[in-house]
Design a protein around this motif. Structure first.
Motif, PDB file in Angstrom:
ATOM      1  N   ALA A 155       0.848  -1.189   0.000  1.00  0.00           N
ATOM      2  CA  ALA A 155       0.000   0.000   0.000  1.00  0.00           C
ATOM      3  C   ALA A 155       0.886   1.242   0.000  1.00  0.00           C
ATOM      4  N   ARG A 156       0.516   2.240  -0.832  1.00  0.00           N
ATOM      5  CA  ARG A 156       1.338   3.443  -0.980  1.00  0.00           C
ATOM      6  C   ARG A 156       0.477   4.695  -0.961  1.00  0.00           C
ATOM      7  N   GLN A 186      -8.792   9.558  -4.149  1.00  0.00           N
ATOM      8  CA  GLN A 186      -8.205   8.264  -3.803  1.00  0.00           C
ATOM      9  C   GLN A 186      -6.687   8.441  -3.668  1.00  0.00           C
ATOM     10  N   PRO A 187      -6.211   8.926  -2.521  1.00  0.00           N
ATOM     11  CA  PRO A 187      -4.785   9.268  -2.389  1.00  0.00           C
ATOM     12  C   PRO A 187      -3.860   8.076  -2.166  1.00  0.00           C
ATOM     13  N   TYR A 188      -4.401   6.861  -2.110  1.00  0.00           N
ATOM     14  CA  TYR A 188      -3.570   5.695  -1.851  1.00  0.00           C
ATOM     15  C   TYR A 188      -3.765   4.654  -2.939  1.00  0.00           C
ATOM     16  N   THR A 189      -2.775   3.824  -3.126  1.00  0.00           N
ATOM     17  CA  THR A 189      -2.888   2.688  -4.040  1.00  0.00           C
ATOM     18  C   THR A 189      -2.498   1.406  -3.307  1.00  0.00           C
ATOM     19  N   ALA A 213      -6.468  -3.785   1.847  1.00  0.00           N
ATOM     20  CA  ALA A 213      -7.295  -2.577   1.824  1.00  0.00           C
ATOM     21  C   ALA A 213      -6.687  -1.528   2.740  1.00  0.00           C
ATOM     22  N   LEU A 214      -7.147  -0.298   2.555  1.00  0.00           N
ATOM     23  CA  LEU A 214      -6.508   0.819   3.250  1.00  0.00           C
ATOM     24  C   LEU A 214      -7.462   1.986   3.400  1.00  0.00           C
ATOM     25  N   GLN A 239       2.953  -3.767   3.860  1.00  0.00           N
ATOM     26  CA  GLN A 239       2.925  -4.863   2.912  1.00  0.00           C
ATOM     27  C   GLN A 239       2.158  -6.070   3.453  1.00  0.00           C
ATOM     28  N   LEU A 240       1.462  -6.734   2.539  1.00  0.00           N
ATOM     29  CA  LEU A 240       0.968  -8.087   2.742  1.00  0.00           C
ATOM     30  C   LEU A 240       1.900  -8.997   1.945  1.00  0.00           C
TER      31      LEU A 240
END
Length: 348
Positions: free
Chosen positions: A107-108, A118-121, A288-289, A324-325
């Motif tokens: 996740a970034r 959507q500021p995260y990926t 998810a985040l 990280q997963l």
């Protein structure tokens, strides 16, 4: 046996995405010193049906058993992925890749955002159209799904290994033979919360939203165990499911036998006594985040906010490890025998 076989370019004998085929579990190499011991291997009646050992360079190469789901869920009739999640999924190597024989979903925080609002990926991958399975009379009376994985502890993170009904390509996520989510079911092999200390196993069933029902159990890891590799598993018979952490059962659920009390059931058209978990399901892995609508991404009952997450621009834990997963392997077994208890439904 009710199994949708992998696509031809991904099939290697009885396995999928595995080259060479893995050794029996009893002969697997020992885990790293910082990881807990692996549990005893499944009993001798289990036969390996499908596996991904991630022993290649690209998890999503042509012919892979996995495909990436992209964007914010709108394309799958599930905007913000149903949980007001504040990130989009990509297939970029920065979000999903293989390192040292392990799948990494990272996740970034993105500047500028990948999508407006959507500021995260992150990444979400599934085996839909490539591999799906369910228990059935014959060689697969019982199915065991398990994975060895770890996830970085951190606020707002929600990792999962789960299963949704197999259905035609292009249909809404979670839609199956008995209708839209969750009339056709959802099986959560593993979910964990922020600190990665609480482990949850669940099923969702009943009517389509908002008339869903849920049975859920949980167990806990110590702070020292959180963030380390563990083996998460579910054993699935026609009328019973059992969830395990490192070989220890912590929860079970049973079919209601068609009754709407004491076990799973479906109110969808054509549903039978053990519906909705009498049809094939495919696998999903995702991290998810930032959801503000889920208990999995709250602290003290309050949802994680964008401002909180932006403080840690690169989503690292206090030690500097990225969010990280990491998945060592995923394996699916079959057995011709079901548990005797599985033939007598009772309240779960």
């Amino acid at each position: 046996m009710t199994v949708q076989r992998p696509i031809e370019s991904c099939r290697r004998g009885p396995l999928c995405c595995s080259s060479p085929p893995p050794e029996p579990l009893a002969e697997s190499p020992a885990p790293p010193p910082e990881s807990p011991p692996l549990p005893l291997p499944p009993s001798h009646e289990w036969q390996l049906l499908w596996a991904d050992e991630f022993d290649r360079a690209d998890p999503l190469r042509p012919g892979s058993c996995w495909e990436a789901q992209l964007g914010d869920g709108t394309a799958y009739d599930c905007p913000c992925w149903g949980n007001n999640e504040r990130r989009s999924y990509t297939a970029r190597p920065g979000n999903v890749r293989i390192e040292d024989g392990q799948l990494v979903i990272e996740a970034r925080w993105e500047d500028p955002p990948a999508l407006p609002g959507q500021p995260y990926t992150s990444a979400r991958i599934r085996t839909a159209g490539r591999f799906s399975v369910c228990p059935s009379p014959g060689s697969a009376a019982s199915v065991r799904v398990e994975a060895r994985l770890r996830c970085t502890p951190g606020p707002g993170l929600w990792p999962a290994l789960w299963m949704l009904p197999e259905t035609a390509a292009g249909a809404a996520s979670g839609h199956g033979e008995y209708g839209s989510w969750a009339a056709s079911g959802e099986l959560d092999v593993m979910e964990m919360m922020n600190s990665m200390q609480q482990v949850i196993g669940s099923i969702h069933f009943g009517q389509r939203w908002p008339g869903i029902q849920c049975l859920s159990g949980h167990t806990y890891l110590t702070p020292e165990q959180a963030g380390q590799f563990h083996v998460f598993a579910v054993e699935w018979d026609r009328t019973q499911m059992r969830w395990f952490l490192d070989g220890q059962q912590y929860f079970e659920a049973r079919s209601g036998g068609g009754s709407q009390g004491g076990g799973w059931w479906s109110g969808g058209p054509g549903a039978g006594a053990n519906s909705p978990f009498d049809r094939p399901f495919h696998l999903l892995l995702n991290l998810a985040l930032g959801s503000e609508a889920s208990e999995f991404t709250t602290e003290g009952g309050v949802g994680i906010t964008e401002a909180q997450l932006q403080v840690r621009e690169r989503l690292a834990d206090p030690a500097g490890n990225p969010a990280q997963l990491v998945v060592d392997w995923v394996r699916v077994y079959q057995s011709a025998e079901a548990s005797p208890a599985a033939e007598a439904p009772s309240s779960g």
